[in-house]
Design a protein around this motif. Structure first.
Motif, PDB file in Angstrom:
ATOM      1  N   LEU A  29       0.816  -1.204   0.000  1.00 15.12           N
ATOM      2  CA  LEU A  29       0.000   0.000   0.000  1.00 15.12           C
ATOM      3  C   LEU A  29       0.850   1.254   0.000  1.00 15.12           C
ATOM      4  CD1 LEU A  29      -2.836  -0.934   2.519  1.00 15.12           C
ATOM      5  CD2 LEU A  29      -2.797  -1.192   0.043  1.00 15.12           C
ATOM      6  N   GLY A  30       2.034   1.190   0.581  1.00 11.18           N
ATOM      7  CA  GLY A  30       2.886   2.362   0.626  1.00 11.18           C
ATOM      8  C   GLY A  30       3.702   2.553  -0.635  1.00 11.18           C
ATOM      9  N   HIS A  31       3.681   1.538  -1.510  1.00 12.21           N
ATOM     10  CA  HIS A  31       4.524   1.578  -2.697  1.00 12.21           C
ATOM     11  C   HIS A  31       4.142   2.718  -3.632  1.00 12.21           C
ATOM     12  CE1 HIS A  31       7.028   0.123  -5.939  1.00 12.21           C
ATOM     13  NE2 HIS A  31       5.995   0.023  -6.736  1.00 12.21           N
ATOM     14  N   ALA A  32       2.834   2.923  -3.819  1.00 12.21           N
ATOM     15  CA  ALA A  32       2.399   3.940  -4.776  1.00 12.21           C
ATOM     16  C   ALA A  32       2.796   5.334  -4.336  1.00 12.21           C
ATOM     17  CB  ALA A  32       0.881   3.860  -4.965  1.00 12.21           C
ATOM     18  N   ALA A  33       2.874   5.559  -3.026  1.00 18.24           N
ATOM     19  CA  ALA A  33       3.201   6.891  -2.539  1.00 18.24           C
ATOM     20  C   ALA A  33       4.670   7.218  -2.739  1.00 18.24           C
ATOM     21  CB  ALA A  33       2.831   6.994  -1.062  1.00 18.24           C
ATOM     22  N   SER A  34       5.541   6.238  -2.528  1.00 14.96           N
ATOM     23  CA  SER A  34       6.969   6.517  -2.537  1.00 14.96           C
ATOM     24  C   SER A  34       7.636   6.221  -3.876  1.00 14.96           C
ATOM     25  CB  SER A  34       7.664   5.690  -1.445  1.00 14.96           C
ATOM     26  OG  SER A  34       7.460   4.308  -1.668  1.00 14.96           O
ATOM     27  N   ARG A  35       6.982   5.461  -4.728  1.00 17.00           N
ATOM     28  CA  ARG A  35       7.606   5.049  -5.973  1.00 17.00           C
ATOM     29  C   ARG A  35       7.721   6.231  -6.930  1.00 17.00           C
ATOM     30  NH1 ARG A  35       4.547   5.489 -10.040  1.00 17.00           N
ATOM     31  NH2 ARG A  35       5.922   4.357 -11.439  1.00 17.00           N
ATOM     32  N   ALA A  36       8.734   6.184  -7.735  1.00 22.20           N
ATOM     33  CA  ALA A  36       8.902   7.139  -8.823  1.00 22.20           C
ATOM     34  C   ALA A  36       9.794   6.470  -9.843  1.00 22.20           C
ATOM     35  CB  ALA A  36       9.518   8.440  -8.334  1.00 22.20           C
ATOM     36  N   VAL A  37       9.477   6.641 -11.103  1.00 25.47           N
ATOM     37  CA  VAL A  37      10.206   5.972 -12.168  1.00 25.47           C
ATOM     38  C   VAL A  37      10.739   7.027 -13.121  1.00 25.47           C
ATOM     39  CG1 VAL A  37      10.081   4.286 -14.028  1.00 25.47           C
ATOM     40  CG2 VAL A  37       8.705   3.956 -11.969  1.00 25.47           C
ATOM     41  N   ALA A  38      12.032   7.015 -13.351  1.00 25.46           N
ATOM     42  CA  ALA A  38      12.621   7.925 -14.332  1.00 25.46           C
ATOM     43  C   ALA A  38      12.274   7.400 -15.725  1.00 25.46           C
ATOM     44  CB  ALA A  38      14.130   7.998 -14.142  1.00 25.46           C
ATOM     45  N   LEU A  39      11.460   8.125 -16.440  1.00 23.33           N
ATOM     46  CA  LEU A  39      10.962   7.677 -17.735  1.00 23.33           C
ATOM     47  C   LEU A  39      11.538   8.525 -18.863  1.00 23.33           C
ATOM     48  CD1 LEU A  39       7.182   7.207 -16.851  1.00 23.33           C
ATOM     49  CD2 LEU A  39       8.953   5.439 -16.968  1.00 23.33           C
ATOM     50  N   PRO A  40      11.678   7.947 -20.034  1.00 20.85           N
ATOM     51  CA  PRO A  40      12.140   8.738 -21.186  1.00 20.85           C
ATOM     52  C   PRO A  40      11.068   9.737 -21.599  1.00 20.85           C
ATOM     53  CG  PRO A  40      11.406   6.578 -21.908  1.00 20.85           C
ATOM     54  CD  PRO A  40      11.402   6.541 -20.402  1.00 20.85           C
ATOM     55  N   PRO A  41      11.459  10.855 -22.158  1.00 25.97           N
ATOM     56  CA  PRO A  41      10.456  11.804 -22.643  1.00 25.97           C
ATOM     57  C   PRO A  41       9.667  11.200 -23.793  1.00 25.97           C
ATOM     58  CG  PRO A  41      12.651  12.430 -23.379  1.00 25.97           C
ATOM     59  CD  PRO A  41      12.840  11.312 -22.413  1.00 25.97           C
ATOM     60  N   PRO A  42       8.444  11.619 -23.994  1.00 26.54           N
ATOM     61  CA  PRO A  42       7.639  11.080 -25.092  1.00 26.54           C
ATOM     62  C   PRO A  42       8.283  11.343 -26.447  1.00 26.54           C
ATOM     63  CG  PRO A  42       6.263  12.252 -23.520  1.00 26.54           C
ATOM     64  CD  PRO A  42       7.681  12.559 -23.153  1.00 26.54           C
ATOM     65  N   ALA A  43       8.292  10.308 -27.279  1.00 28.91           N
ATOM     66  CA  ALA A  43       8.837  10.469 -28.626  1.00 28.91           C
ATOM     67  C   ALA A  43       7.859  11.198 -29.527  1.00 28.91           C
ATOM     68  CB  ALA A  43       9.179   9.095 -29.210  1.00 28.91           C
ATOM     69  N   THR A  44       6.575  11.079 -29.231  1.00 27.32           N
ATOM     70  CA  THR A  44       5.526  11.759 -29.995  1.00 27.32           C
ATOM     71  C   THR A  44       4.970  12.887 -29.146  1.00 27.32           C
ATOM     72  OG1 THR A  44       4.929   9.716 -31.143  1.00 27.32           O
ATOM     73  CG2 THR A  44       3.296  11.491 -31.140  1.00 27.32           C
ATOM     74  N   THR A  45       5.092  14.098 -29.637  1.00 25.44           N
ATOM     75  CA  THR A  45       4.639  15.256 -28.867  1.00 25.44           C
ATOM     76  C   THR A  45       3.452  15.973 -29.490  1.00 25.44           C
ATOM     77  OG1 THR A  45       6.217  16.705 -29.997  1.00 25.44           O
ATOM     78  CG2 THR A  45       6.955  15.646 -27.957  1.00 25.44           C
ATOM     79  N   GLY A  46       3.110  15.634 -30.724  1.00 26.57           N
ATOM     80  CA  GLY A  46       1.996  16.305 -31.381  1.00 26.57           C
ATOM     81  C   GLY A  46       2.437  17.624 -31.985  1.00 26.57           C
ATOM     82  N   PRO A  47       1.573  18.236 -32.784  1.00 25.63           N
ATOM     83  CA  PRO A  47       1.924  19.514 -33.409  1.00 25.63           C
ATOM     84  C   PRO A  47       1.995  20.631 -32.380  1.00 25.63           C
ATOM     85  CG  PRO A  47      -0.374  18.983 -33.800  1.00 25.63           C
ATOM     86  CD  PRO A  47       0.225  17.771 -33.153  1.00 25.63           C
TER      87      PRO A  47
END
Length: 238
Positions: A29-47
């Motif tokens: 239950l505490g995982h969602a509060a403390s977790r953070a994932v370094a993610l790549p920026p979106p490759a598709t950003t739209g116009p």
């Protein structure tokens, strides 16, 4: 109904809060509060937007207090309002939505300046620190379809950018489990009751905020220092 009497997020004594914090730190239950994932920026950003007029995004991922708090600390965001989306106007109130049978999700409408931050970048923050997109119909201690992970897209461009980013993250194996975030057309957004607005700002010592939401803001500062603003932008709602 006063915020201190809300049925599922009660205030508790300091001793009990500390004990609860230790327990949550070692539980799923505490995982969602403390977790953070370094993610790549979106490759598709739209116009690029045709002008610098404010744009908005409606996102859901658990209790709206935490989602609102994260985006209030994001540079380029000009307003963040807690509310309900996915159901009918007649059931857009906290008591009804909490029953879990209204089709509504607790959501946040984020108004932002596209000249400073893009919709795709908002999604990177959403998936990285604002919530856990692999939890189905729950988020940490909050359980039910009203706490589902969802992106309410206002148009085809938002839908396409969101779907492309989910596909990108799945292909990269960014998470240990599949992303369950729903993509739903935005039919309406209904602001929540006044006592829900800016809740984390007004109640920073409430145990629920301390253990579930403040870690998200800390993770935002840690993973996105270039986007973090120390003073939150507060809701324009009365």
């Amino acid at each position: 109904m006063l915020a201190s009497s809300l049925p599922r997020r009660p205030l508790i004594g300091l001793g009990a809060a500390l004990a609860l914090g230790v327990a949550l730190a070692w539980s799923p239950l505490g995982h969602a509060a403390s977790r953070a994932v370094a993610l790549p920026p979106p490759a598709t950003t739209g116009p690029a937007p045709p002008d610098d007029a404010p744009h908005s995004a409606v996102l859901a991922g658990g209790c709206f207090w935490g989602i609102e708090a994260v985006f209030q600390h994001l540079d380029g965001v000009t307003d963040a309002v807690s509310g309900y989306s996915g159901g009918a106007a007649r059931t857009a109130d906290y008591r009804s939505v909490s029953a879990g049978r209204t089709r509504h999700a607790e959501a946040v409408r984020i108004t932002y300046d596209p000249g400073k931050i893009s919709y795709a970048r908002l999604l990177q923050v959403f998936f990285s620190v604002a919530h856990d997109p692999t939890q189905l119909n729950r988020q940490g201690p909050d359980i039910g379809p009203q706490y589902r992970s969802a992106i309410f897209h206002a148009d085809e461009t938002q839908r396409r950018v969101a779907q492309a980013y989910i596909d990108q993250l799945d292909a990269a194996g960014a998470f240990d489990r599949p992303i369950v975030t729903r993509l739903d057309p935005l039919e309406a957004f209904y602001p929540a009751e006044a006592y829900h607005q800016d809740y984390a700002y007004h109640h920073p010592n409430q145990p629920y905020i301390v253990f579930n939401d403040l870690p998200k803001v800390a993770n935002l500062e840690r993973l996105f220092p270039e986007l973090y603003r120390d003073d939150p932008v507060l809701s324009a709602m009365p």
